[in-house]
Design an enzyme around this catalytic site. Structure first.
Site, mmCIF file in Angstrom:
data_model
loop_
_atom_site.group_PDB
_atom_site.id
_atom_site.type_symbol
_atom_site.label_atom_id
_atom_site.label_comp_id
_atom_site.label_asym_id
_atom_site.label_seq_id
_atom_site.Cartn_x
_atom_site.Cartn_y
_atom_site.Cartn_z
ATOM 1 N N THR A 153 0.994 -1.169 -0.189
ATOM 2 C CA THR A 153 0.271 -0.125 -0.046
ATOM 3 C C THR A 153 0.833 1.089 0.508
ATOM 4 O O THR A 153 0.704 2.225 -0.300
ATOM 5 C CB THR A 153 -1.170 0.352 1.187
ATOM 6 N N HIS A 185 7.316 4.341 3.175
ATOM 7 C CA HIS A 185 6.085 5.034 3.135
ATOM 8 C C HIS A 185 6.618 4.884 5.004
ATOM 9 O O HIS A 185 6.595 4.232 5.229
ATOM 10 C CB HIS A 185 5.544 3.457 3.722
#
Length: 323
Positions: A153, A185
């Protein structure tokens, strides 16, 4: 994909439960195969049973029925799924350090990746567990799968946070804004300001034409997007809604073969001089996973930020002996 869409979830904590609920509410899954970490002091079998029961109780309010399967820690059952979402983590370990889950998530992933691969899984992995880029790289190494079929993600969530901030300060709808947070991330991510557009018009041009509206403090907005998760964590001791929705958006892109463009974590194959591990860049996502990586015309300063972010991911990969 088959006529009956089967989605697997590893880890039914805060995020995993919200992924399951969102998949059911959006009518994306026909069958859900849910597993949990059930070993030693981390026996969560009762939690898993409770989540399955709660989801079942909600089906009368959902678009269509979904077959719910409590698979315990029998990870091999997930091999029949079209997509598996990895949510196995412990967010409390990241309360003070973005890399706090590093050893927990990578050690936990070793307990199920190869089992699922050996059982014949040929679908798509979507992984949420943090550090996202490290775990995505580990899934690739442990499973031996085509890396394009593994999606982290990554900064899909952070890009959404940036759009939310830009929408708030300009008044424009988020869906009309193109903006990406790229890289890891984590704390080393950065905003690609050179590629921000409002309805197709570049931010750089708007800042000259309407300085009262668009000449904002870039560093301040970037920091707000980078640290948004900690604002959420400070109030509720977890993050759940946004990251679960980011994962479900990727699931839908795969299941519907959308060729959807979003920032997500994928294997680098020479982009900006980097290769051999996962990190976030804009990607085209469809039935085969990541179909294409979009190479943006980044500024020299942004390329430097990207390489610094890559260096941090490689440090964590070295710490866990994944690379």
């Amino acid at each position: 994909m088959g006529i009956c869409t089967k989605i697997g979830i590893v880890g039914m904590g805060h995020v995993g439960a919200h992924v399951a609920n969102s998949l059911v509410l959006q009518g994306i899954a026909d069958e859900l195969y849910m597993t949990e970490i059930c070993s030693g002091e981390r026996d969560r079998s009762k939690k898993l049973a409770a989540e399955v029961q709660d989801l079942g109780d909600s089906l009368a309010f959902c678009p269509h029925n979904v077959a719910l399967h409590n698979c315990g820690d029998d990870y091999a059952q997930l091999a029949q799924c079209d997509v598996i979402v990895n949510c196995a983590g412990d967010v409390s370990l990241s309360s003070k350090d973005r890399d706090g889950e590093l050893f927990f998530t990578t050690d936990t992933a070793k307990t199920f990746i190869k089992t699922i691969a050996d059982a014949g899984f040929h679908g798509i992995w979507i992984t949420i567990a943090n550090p996202c880029d490290v775990v995505a790289t580990e899934i690739w190494k442990e499973s031996g799968m085509d890396p394009r079929r593994i999606i982290g993600t990554g900064t899909a969530l952070d890009s959404s946070r940036l759009k939310y901030v830009l929408s708030r300060v300009t008044g424009y709808d988020q869906h009309s804004i193109t903006a990406y947070m790229l890289g890891e991330h984590g704390n080393s991510q950065f905003a690609a300001w050179s590629n921000v557009y409002f309805g197709g018009k570049p931010l750089s041009q708007l800042a000259m034409e309407q300085p009262e509206r668009f000449a904002f403090d870039y560093a301040e907005l970037e920091a707000e997007a980078r640290k948004g998760g900690y604002v959420t964590y400070a109030g509720k001791h977890c993050t759940e809604f946004a990251v679960a929705d980011a994962a479900c958006r990727l699931v839908r892109a795969v299941i519907s073969n959308e060729h959807y463009i979003t920032a997500c974590s994928t294997l680098l194959t020479g982009e900006y001089g980097e290769e051999g591990f996962f990190i976030s860049l804009p990607c085209v996502v469809g039935a085969d996973g990541v179909e294409e990586v979009m190479r943006l015309d980044l500024s020299d300063a942004e390329i430097d930020e990207f390489r610094k972010s890559c260096a941090h991911v490689k440090e964590n990969l070295a710490r866990t002996h994944i690379l």
